[in-house]
Design an enzyme around this catalytic site. Structure first.
Site, mmCIF file in Angstrom:
data_model
loop_
_atom_site.group_PDB
_atom_site.id
_atom_site.type_symbol
_atom_site.label_atom_id
_atom_site.label_comp_id
_atom_site.label_asym_id
_atom_site.label_seq_id
_atom_site.Cartn_x
_atom_site.Cartn_y
_atom_site.Cartn_z
ATOM 1 N N SER A 1 1.045 -0.999 0.059
ATOM 2 C CA SER A 1 0.688 -0.515 0.319
ATOM 3 C C SER A 1 0.919 0.830 -0.182
ATOM 4 C CB SER A 1 -0.838 0.199 1.020
ATOM 5 O OG SER A 1 -1.520 1.090 1.381
ATOM 6 N N TYR B 1 -3.402 0.007 10.235
ATOM 7 C CA TYR B 1 -3.005 -0.517 8.700
ATOM 8 C C TYR B 1 -2.229 -0.465 8.390
ATOM 9 C CZ TYR B 1 -4.459 -0.819 4.106
ATOM 10 O OH TYR B 1 -4.674 -0.821 2.303
#
Length: 253
Positions: free
Chosen positions: A144, A157
């Site tokens: 990500s 996250y």
């Protein structure tokens, strides 16, 4: 005619968490490029529906929980027996839980860690047991933009995605000598079912467009080219790298 270095036709690929969103788009890209594709998720009905929407007659499904080690071992063994040896693994399964860090519960911490990080270790390890014996294979971990940077409310996250970046490098170190290339894709802000509330938030959407040199949200199909490169012979001398597909966001302040 496309360059043979980018030819993945006839390869067999497994994409985890591929009943919707980014995973389904990546699976579709592989199918369109001529791969036999195995979709994975926990919900058999949603998986069957996703498979029916993909092109070609070489689409399979494998229902197993990527966070459960025995289920992963059985699932990978079943896929190889039923469909054939895996050439490509895409570790895409993931989730997001947003909350201020002071309020983040231990249960949610372990859940997001298991889903985003442990799953890639478990599925990667099982696939690599076989790939290293055969002397070839491609593993692509879906990292990500948050493997590098973070916003308030998503620290756990970002922690999982930062760790996944380093797991990608570690897999490269261990399995590279056996002919297995392990790399990652780092999506930026991509419009999916999961990010729809963010897209609908006018203020947040305007911030994303301003902050991104490309001036827009990413689309799931924007990620397909990077995957096909990392899954093809074109990337045979690449290992432990993360390709950020983020419209340039990680490059600018």
């Amino acid at each position: 005619m496309s360059h043979p270095l980018f030819d993945v036709s006839g390869r067999t690929a497994l994409v985890t968490g591929s009943s919707r969103g980014i995973g389904l788009a990546l699976a579709r890209g592989l199918a369109e490029a001529g791969c036999t594709v195995v979709l994975n998720a926990r919900d058999p009905d949603r998986l069957a529906e996703a498979a029916s929407a993909l092109p070609g007659d070489r689409i399979h499904t494998a229902v197993f929980d990527v966070t459960d080690a025995p289920a992963v071992a059985a699932g990978i063994a079943d896929v190889e027996e039923r469909v054939g040896p895996l050439d490509i693994l895409v570790n895409n399964a993931g989730m997001q839980l947003r909350a201020p860090l002071l309020e983040f519960t231990e249960a949610d911490w372990h859940r997001i860690l298991d889903t985003n990080l442990t799953s890639a270790f478990l599925v990667g390890r099982e696939a690599a047991r076989r790939m290293t014996e055969r002397g070839h294979g491609k593993i692509v971990n879906v990292c990500s933009l948050q493997s590098e940077v973070v916003r308030p409310g998503i620290a756990p996250y970002a922690a999982t995605k930062g760790a996944l970046k380093m797991l990608t490098k570690g897999m490269c170190a261990d399995w590279g000598p056996y002919g297995v290339q392990v790399n990652g894709i780092g999506p930026g802000y991509i419009e999916t079912e999961l990010t729809r509330p963010l897209v609908a938030d006018e203020e947040f959407s305007a911030w994303v467009r301003r902050r991104t040199p490309a001036g827009r949200w990413g689309r799931t199909e924007d990620l397909v080219g990077a995957l096909l490169f990392l899954a093809s012979p074109a990337s045979d001398f690449m290992g432990g790298q993360i390709l950020y597909v983020d419209g340039g966001m990680s490059s600018v302040l």
